[in-house]
Motif scaffolding. Sequence first.
Motif, PDB file in Angstrom:
ATOM      1  N   VAL A  43      -2.339   6.843   1.839  1.00 25.76           N
ATOM      2  CA  VAL A  43      -2.470   5.748   2.796  1.00 25.76           C
ATOM      3  C   VAL A  43      -1.267   5.714   3.728  1.00 25.76           C
ATOM      4  O   VAL A  43      -1.377   5.382   4.906  1.00 25.76           O
ATOM      5  N   GLY A  44      -0.091   6.043   3.225  1.00 25.08           N
ATOM      6  CA  GLY A  44       1.131   6.057   4.020  1.00 25.08           C
ATOM      7  C   GLY A  44       2.321   6.364   3.137  1.00 25.08           C
ATOM      8  O   GLY A  44       2.236   6.334   1.918  1.00 25.08           O
ATOM      9  N   SER A  45       3.442   6.646   3.779  1.00 23.00           N
ATOM     10  CA  SER A  45       4.641   6.980   3.015  1.00 23.00           C
ATOM     11  C   SER A  45       5.182   5.748   2.295  1.00 23.00           C
ATOM     12  O   SER A  45       4.863   4.615   2.646  1.00 23.00           O
ATOM     13  N   ILE A  46       6.006   5.987   1.292  1.00 26.16           N
ATOM     14  CA  ILE A  46       6.664   4.915   0.553  1.00 26.16           C
ATOM     15  C   ILE A  46       8.144   4.994   0.905  1.00 26.16           C
ATOM     16  O   ILE A  46       8.850   5.880   0.423  1.00 26.16           O
ATOM     17  N   PRO A  47       8.621   4.083   1.754  1.00 25.90           N
ATOM     18  CA  PRO A  47      10.025   4.131   2.174  1.00 25.90           C
ATOM     19  C   PRO A  47      10.975   3.910   1.002  1.00 25.90           C
ATOM     20  O   PRO A  47      10.586   3.371  -0.051  1.00 25.90           O
ATOM     21  N   ASP A  48      12.224   4.308   1.195  1.00 27.27           N
ATOM     22  CA  ASP A  48      13.242   4.126   0.156  1.00 27.27           C
ATOM     23  C   ASP A  48      13.442   2.663  -0.204  1.00 27.27           C
ATOM     24  O   ASP A  48      13.944   2.353  -1.284  1.00 27.27           O
ATOM     25  N   THR A  49      13.088   1.750   0.673  1.00 27.84           N
ATOM     26  CA  THR A  49      13.263   0.316   0.420  1.00 27.84           C
ATOM     27  C   THR A  49      12.050  -0.308  -0.264  1.00 27.84           C
ATOM     28  O   THR A  49      12.007  -1.520  -0.452  1.00 27.84           O
ATOM     29  N   GLU A  50      11.063   0.507  -0.627  1.00 21.22           N
ATOM     30  CA  GLU A  50       9.855   0.010  -1.284  1.00 21.22           C
ATOM     31  C   GLU A  50       9.570   0.824  -2.534  1.00 21.22           C
ATOM     32  O   GLU A  50      10.138   1.895  -2.736  1.00 21.22           O
ATOM     33  N   GLY A  51       8.700   0.307  -3.371  1.00 13.50           N
ATOM     34  CA  GLY A  51       8.332   1.022  -4.579  1.00 13.50           C
ATOM     35  C   GLY A  51       6.926   0.662  -5.011  1.00 13.50           C
ATOM     36  O   GLY A  51       6.382  -0.364  -4.608  1.00 13.50           O
ATOM     37  N   VAL A  52       6.363   1.494  -5.821  1.00  7.72           N
ATOM     38  CA  VAL A  52       5.041   1.269  -6.391  1.00  7.72           C
ATOM     39  C   VAL A  52       5.241   0.978  -7.870  1.00  7.72           C
ATOM     40  O   VAL A  52       5.983   1.693  -8.550  1.00  7.72           O
TER      41      VAL A  52
END
Length: 80
Positions: A47-56
């Motif tokens: 769906v899109g990249s996961i930036p360093d400031t976010e997490g799953v």
Amino acid sequence: MALRFIAKDPESREDQCPSVWVDESTNDIVVQGWWPDASTVEECERVGSIPDTEGVVRLPARMVDALRRACDVADGTAVR
């Protein structure tokens, strides 16, 4: 910041509990969950990249009620 605790996963060990809170100053929902496996991250990245400031994170399905309660608190419809 004041976090309002909503619930912990009742089936997890005490030191490894997925949990849900609501930040009372912003109404943001805060979750603690399990790190996902590589295939889950890969699927999310479609769906899109996961930036360093976010997490799953992954929450067990048994936490759905806790998430609903957190949403009710965040949007002001929760009954106290």
